[in-house]
Write a protein that holds these residues in place. Structure first.
Motif, PDB file in Angstrom:
ATOM      1  N   CYS A 418       0.832  -1.208   0.000  1.00  3.62           N
ATOM      2  CA  CYS A 418       0.000   0.000   0.000  1.00  3.62           C
ATOM      3  C   CYS A 418       0.870   1.264   0.000  1.00  3.62           C
ATOM      4  CB  CYS A 418      -0.930   0.009   1.211  1.00  3.62           C
ATOM      5  SG  CYS A 418      -2.251  -1.225   1.153  1.00  3.62           S
ATOM      6  N   SER A 419       1.958   1.248   0.741  1.00  4.65           N
ATOM      7  CA  SER A 419       2.832   2.419   0.827  1.00  4.65           C
ATOM      8  C   SER A 419       3.509   2.703  -0.516  1.00  4.65           C
ATOM      9  CB  SER A 419       3.894   2.218   1.913  1.00  4.65           C
ATOM     10  OG  SER A 419       3.299   2.046   3.184  1.00  4.65           O
ATOM     11  N   VAL A 420       4.009   1.647  -1.167  1.00  2.00           N
ATOM     12  CA  VAL A 420       4.672   1.828  -2.459  1.00  2.00           C
ATOM     13  C   VAL A 420       3.672   2.349  -3.499  1.00  2.00           C
ATOM     14  CG1 VAL A 420       5.809   0.636  -4.371  1.00  2.00           C
ATOM     15  CG2 VAL A 420       6.447   0.105  -2.019  1.00  2.00           C
ATOM     16  N   SER A 421       2.476   1.787  -3.508  1.00  2.00           N
ATOM     17  CA  SER A 421       1.455   2.241  -4.455  1.00  2.00           C
ATOM     18  C   SER A 421       1.053   3.684  -4.182  1.00  2.00           C
ATOM     19  CB  SER A 421       0.227   1.327  -4.386  1.00  2.00           C
ATOM     20  OG  SER A 421       0.542   0.016  -4.791  1.00  2.00           O
ATOM     21  N   PHE A 422       0.979   4.043  -2.909  1.00  2.00           N
ATOM     22  CA  PHE A 422       0.649   5.430  -2.540  1.00  2.00           C
ATOM     23  C   PHE A 422       1.712   6.400  -3.070  1.00  2.00           C
ATOM     24  CE2 PHE A 422       1.708   8.763   0.623  1.00  2.00           C
ATOM     25  CZ  PHE A 422       0.613   9.591   0.423  1.00  2.00           C
ATOM     26  N   LEU A 423       2.977   6.058  -2.865  1.00  2.00           N
ATOM     27  CA  LEU A 423       4.060   6.928  -3.322  1.00  2.00           C
ATOM     28  C   LEU A 423       4.087   7.034  -4.847  1.00  2.00           C
ATOM     29  CD1 LEU A 423       6.914   5.782  -0.889  1.00  2.00           C
ATOM     30  CD2 LEU A 423       5.590   7.909  -0.791  1.00  2.00           C
ATOM     31  N   CYS A 424       3.833   5.903  -5.523  1.00  2.00           N
ATOM     32  CA  CYS A 424       3.826   5.927  -6.989  1.00  2.00           C
ATOM     33  C   CYS A 424       2.625   6.698  -7.536  1.00  2.00           C
ATOM     34  CB  CYS A 424       3.810   4.501  -7.542  1.00  2.00           C
ATOM     35  SG  CYS A 424       5.354   3.590  -7.262  1.00  2.00           S
ATOM     36  N   GLY A 425       1.604   6.878  -6.719  1.00  2.00           N
ATOM     37  CA  GLY A 425       0.424   7.607  -7.159  1.00  2.00           C
ATOM     38  C   GLY A 425       0.496   9.104  -6.940  1.00  2.00           C
ATOM     39  N   LEU A 426       1.532   9.572  -6.245  1.00  2.00           N
ATOM     40  CA  LEU A 426       1.637  11.004  -5.942  1.00  2.00           C
ATOM     41  C   LEU A 426       1.710  11.904  -7.174  1.00  2.00           C
ATOM     42  CD1 LEU A 426       3.970  11.050  -2.785  1.00  2.00           C
ATOM     43  CD2 LEU A 426       1.496  11.419  -2.913  1.00  2.00           C
ATOM     44  N   PRO A 427       2.367  11.487  -8.281  1.00  2.00           N
ATOM     45  CA  PRO A 427       2.350  12.365  -9.470  1.00  2.00           C
ATOM     46  C   PRO A 427       0.938  12.693  -9.956  1.00  2.00           C
ATOM     47  CG  PRO A 427       4.035  10.683  -9.712  1.00  2.00           C
ATOM     48  CD  PRO A 427       3.260  10.329  -8.484  1.00  2.00           C
ATOM     49  N   ASN A 428      -0.039  11.847  -9.631  1.00  2.00           N
ATOM     50  CA  ASN A 428      -1.410  12.086 -10.074  1.00  2.00           C
ATOM     51  C   ASN A 428      -2.114  13.189  -9.281  1.00  2.00           C
ATOM     52  OD1 ASN A 428      -1.842   9.772 -12.069  1.00  2.00           O
ATOM     53  ND2 ASN A 428      -1.167   8.659 -10.260  1.00  2.00           N
ATOM     54  N   VAL A 429      -1.556  13.566  -8.142  1.00  2.35           N
ATOM     55  CA  VAL A 429      -2.201  14.594  -7.321  1.00  2.35           C
ATOM     56  C   VAL A 429      -1.370  15.875  -7.272  1.00  2.35           C
ATOM     57  CG1 VAL A 429      -3.612  13.055  -5.914  1.00  2.35           C
ATOM     58  CG2 VAL A 429      -1.241  13.487  -5.240  1.00  2.35           C
ATOM     59  N   THR A 430      -0.547  16.068  -8.291  1.00  6.41           N
ATOM     60  CA  THR A 430       0.090  17.370  -8.486  1.00  6.41           C
ATOM     61  C   THR A 430      -0.861  18.230  -9.309  1.00  6.41           C
ATOM     62  OG1 THR A 430       1.194  16.646 -10.514  1.00  6.41           O
ATOM     63  CG2 THR A 430       2.395  16.343  -8.436  1.00  6.41           C
ATOM     64  N   GLN A 431      -0.508  19.475  -9.527  1.00  2.29           N
ATOM     65  CA  GLN A 431      -1.375  20.360 -10.309  1.00  2.29           C
ATOM     66  C   GLN A 431      -1.484  19.902 -11.766  1.00  2.29           C
ATOM     67  OE1 GLN A 431       0.790  23.979  -9.068  1.00  2.29           O
ATOM     68  NE2 GLN A 431      -1.192  24.806  -8.391  1.00  2.29           N
ATOM     69  N   GLY A 432      -0.461  19.250 -12.259  1.00  2.00           N
ATOM     70  CA  GLY A 432      -0.531  18.694 -13.613  1.00  2.00           C
ATOM     71  C   GLY A 432      -0.831  17.214 -13.607  1.00  2.00           C
ATOM     72  N   GLY A 433      -1.329  16.716 -12.483  1.00  2.00           N
ATOM     73  CA  GLY A 433      -1.537  15.282 -12.320  1.00  2.00           C
ATOM     74  C   GLY A 433      -2.566  14.674 -13.250  1.00  2.00           C
ATOM     75  N   ILE A 434      -3.558  15.470 -13.664  1.00  2.00           N
ATOM     76  CA  ILE A 434      -4.602  14.928 -14.527  1.00  2.00           C
ATOM     77  C   ILE A 434      -4.024  14.460 -15.862  1.00  2.00           C
ATOM     78  CG2 ILE A 434      -5.139  17.227 -15.440  1.00  2.00           C
ATOM     79  CD1 ILE A 434      -7.586  14.271 -14.888  1.00  2.00           C
ATOM     80  N   TYR A 435      -2.962  15.092 -16.319  1.00  2.00           N
ATOM     81  CA  TYR A 435      -2.336  14.687 -17.578  1.00  2.00           C
ATOM     82  C   TYR A 435      -1.628  13.344 -17.419  1.00  2.00           C
ATOM     83  CZ  TYR A 435      -3.147  19.590 -18.723  1.00  2.00           C
ATOM     84  OH  TYR A 435      -3.736  20.811 -18.934  1.00  2.00           O
ATOM     85  N   PHE A 436      -0.946  13.178 -16.283  1.00  2.00           N
ATOM     86  CA  PHE A 436      -0.284  11.903 -16.016  1.00  2.00           C
ATOM     87  C   PHE A 436      -1.315  10.811 -15.763  1.00  2.00           C
ATOM     88  CE2 PHE A 436       1.936   8.848 -13.224  1.00  2.00           C
ATOM     89  CZ  PHE A 436       2.998   8.536 -14.047  1.00  2.00           C
ATOM     90  N   PHE A 437      -2.386  11.159 -15.051  1.00  2.00           N
ATOM     91  CA  PHE A 437      -3.468  10.216 -14.768  1.00  2.00           C
ATOM     92  C   PHE A 437      -4.045   9.666 -16.069  1.00  2.00           C
ATOM     93  CE2 PHE A 437      -8.037   9.567 -14.632  1.00  2.00           C
ATOM     94  CZ  PHE A 437      -8.184   8.655 -13.599  1.00  2.00           C
ATOM     95  N   SER A 438      -4.383  10.543 -16.999  1.00  2.00           N
ATOM     96  CA  SER A 438      -4.968  10.113 -18.270  1.00  2.00           C
ATOM     97  C   SER A 438      -3.975   9.298 -19.089  1.00  2.00           C
ATOM     98  CB  SER A 438      -5.423  11.335 -19.077  1.00  2.00           C
ATOM     99  OG  SER A 438      -6.397  12.076 -18.379  1.00  2.00           O
ATOM    100  N   LEU A 439      -2.689   9.667 -19.008  1.00  2.00           N
ATOM    101  CA  LEU A 439      -1.657   8.955 -19.759  1.00  2.00           C
ATOM    102  C   LEU A 439      -1.515   7.523 -19.271  1.00  2.00           C
ATOM    103  CD1 LEU A 439       0.627   9.666 -21.942  1.00  2.00           C
ATOM    104  CD2 LEU A 439       2.173   9.716 -19.968  1.00  2.00           C
TER     105      LEU A 439
END
Length: 610
Positions: A418-439
């Motif tokens: 869970c911790s590793v997945s949480f850390l790997c998911g942090l780029p998705n909650v930056t201000q430009g995260g929606i672009y990475f999320f969609s990618l």
């Protein structure tokens, strides 16, 4: 000698497995993808290819994965390694996809929590442009007015009458769209401008992972208790939203847009591909979750009943969600004086922009908004923790000895995952995260899923053998599957999967997000994410052949194609029967199941390396 593995833990009750499988299969895609596909692909006519693909492809493959998991008592990697060692990489690939999936799927639940917290207000914050967060283009229906003249028929006579209308500024965006982009996401202009972490979303994402942890920390024992609520309550909310939506003015028009058949579209091959893909993705086939959850079933669990129940509930959910969504969209279109086709969207745009806009003008809006976002959370959390369980189960199946030695308890392994997945998911909650999320959403699953599914299916049905799988089902349930399933396993399902894969490659276009074109380096990153799972198949083949028995390459290849499971068709081993909850061989009950294919017999604890 025959090697036996310590019996795997089971679901406490059969109902717990059914609810967990339904919760895994029925997710956000049923709410935000199926209604849109139905509308775009022929309305009511789309139900014909949808149900046909469900019967010919979805149900047989669901039956196949449930049977493999229950018989081998292993996660996707271990199951494929036993079935056909050469294709064990396909099992590993499903785990990679599940890992990538967990890193961004929880972000959707994070957004839903954000909206949920904002419903605890008398006035929904996305109903007006708040200067605190609103962009200059935000428009909430107020502003300059103009007078227009229109012909109006009164008492059989047409007269010219003036009306006062609010003028919408050029380049303006709706308040719900601006709330989502400016307030929730803090959206930048592109992926090359990641901005800073949105700490409110980071904390909510952390909360989501804490919830996931406590849902699976005890394995089936804790998951089985959670699903009683998470898998059933969304249906109560969905029914409430459906009834409420049907009572709103304009709902009839929305429903008719949903079910009105466009028969000519059935001649379009793309519609049939969409139907197959929707069926495939909706049931969660080739993500590893079905195999993982069924591996905790009792050996003699009736598989066919589970298959029919899960498939039926999934299909009914799609239909109910379609009626509920379009009834509300009809109300929104009526209020705005637009056609339904002008307000419909799919994906995040539907649930975080269009639907909130409908709630903002609905009587009792905070209550229904709360119910809707709570439903989204529950629909998403089941799929999330089941996908996380795929990773945990795979690690524990293959490195259980080291987990026991160094981590002592399985709960600590769950914390690490869970911790590793949480850390790997942090780029998705930056201000430009929606672009990475969609990618990552596009490349991690959409691009590679059918490729991996094809190798999984042919490994099981062609190389291991559909007939042999049927005998395994008979060994567990006392009766072989109907010839219909065997024919689908051998021919129909693989052809459909290959067709979808081929069509998607032919129709491939560079990925765009709402018109935004990704720079070349971002596209390269996306393909790198896709290759992470794709490369597992050839890598697994090389590994299997290298370690296979034989003096020549051809001998090693033949050896790697042979299943390590005992096959009673040649009389080499007596069949494995089931007496209650534990497997029995030669009438002697033992709390162990088979692993390996060697002479003699030896008990083997899973926590000791072989």
């Amino acid at each position: 000698m025959r090697v036996l593995i310590e019996e795997r833990e089971n679901w406490s009750k059969k109902l717990e497995f059914i609810l967990a499988a339904i919760g895994y299969s029925v997710g956000l895609g049923n709410v935000w993808r199926f209604p849109y596909l139905c509308f775009e692909s022929g309305g009511g006519a789309f139900l014909i290819p949808f149900f046909l693909m469900l019967v010919l492809c979805g149900v047989p493959l669901l039956y196949m994965e449930l049977s493999i998991g229950q018989y081998t008592r292993q996660g996707p990697v271990g199951a494929l390694a036993k079935i056909c060692p050469l294709f064990k990489g396909a099992g590993l690939a499903t785990v990679v996809i599940s890992f990538l999936f967990t890193t961004y799927y929880n972000v959707i639940i994070t957004w839903a929590f954000y909206y949920l917290f904002n419903t605890f207000k008398s006035v929904l914050p996305w109903s007006y442009c708040d200067p605190e967060w609103a962009s200059p283009n935000c428009w909430d229906g107020t502003g300059n007015t103009t007078t227009v003249w229109r012909n109006v028929t009164v008492g059989g006579m047409t007269v010219l009458k003036n009306f006062t209308e609010v003028v919408r500024p050029n380049n303006s965006v709706s308040v719900t769209e601006d709330f989502y982009a400016s307030k929730v996401l803090g959206k930048t202009s592109g992926i090359d401008e990641p901005g800073v972490l949105k700490w409110d979303l980071v904390l909510i994402l952390l909360l989501c992972w804490v919830i996931v942890y406590f849902c699976i920390w005890k394995g089936p024992k804790s998951t089985g208790k959670v699903v009683y609520f998470t898998a059933t309550f969304p249906y109560l909310v969905l029914l409430v939203l459906l009834v409420r939506g049907l009572t709103l003015e304009g709902s009839y028009k929305g429903v008719m847009y949903f079910i009105n058949p466009k028969w000519h579209l059935l001649l379009d091959a793309k519609v049939w591909v969409y139907a197959a893909a929707q069926t495939f993705n909706s049931l969660g086939i080739a993500f590893g979750g079905i195999i993982t959850m069924s591996s905790y079933n009792k050996f003699n669990n009736n598989i066919l009943k589970d298959v029919l129940t899960i498939a039926a509930v999934d299909a009914v959910t799609c239909i109910l969600a379609g009626f509920a969504i379009f009834a509300t969209l009809g109300f929104l279109a009526h209020n705005q004086g637009k056609e339904v086709e002008d307000v419909i969207s799919q994906g995040p745009g539907l649930v975080f922009i269009i639907y909130p806009e409908a709630f903002s003008t609905m009587p009792g809006s905070p209550v229904f908004a709360f119910a809707f976002f709570f439903m989204l959370i529950l629909l998403g959390i089941d799929s999330q923790f089941c996908s996380t369980e795929v990773i945990v189960t795979t690690i524990y199946d293959h490195f259980g000895y080291y987990v026991k030695k160094y981590l002592k308890r399985k709960e600590f392994l769950v914390i690490i995952v869970c911790s590793v997945s949480f850390l790997c998911g942090l780029p998705n909650v930056t201000q430009g995260g929606i672009y990475f999320f969609s990618l990552i959403d596009h490349y991690a699953a959409a691009v590679s899923l059918m490729y991996l599914a094809f190798f999984e299916v042919i490994a099981i049905t062609w190389f291991y053998g559909a007939r042999r799988l049927a005998r395994n089902v008979e060994e567990m349930n006392g009766k072989q599957p109907n010839i219909f399933f065997i024919v689908c396993w051998y021919f129909i399902s693989p052809i459909f999967i290959f067709g979808i894969w081929l069509f998607s490659m032919i129709q491939y276009q560079p990925f765009k997000m709402d018109g935004y074109e990704y720079p070349p380096w971002a596209a390269a990153l996306g393909w790198s994410l896709a290759i992470m799972s794709i490369i597992c198949v050839p890598a697994g083949m090389v590994h299997s052949i290298y370690y296979a028995k034989g003096d020549t390459l051809l001998a090693k290849l033949k050896s790697s194609l042979k299943s390590t499971l005992p096959d009673d068709s040649d009389g080499q081993y007596p069949p494995l029967h089931s007496n209650g909850d534990v497997p029995v061989q030669n009438g002697v009950t033992d709390k162990y199941t088979y692993k390996g294919d060697v002479d003699g017999m030896e008990k083997h604890d899973i926590n000791t390396p072989i």
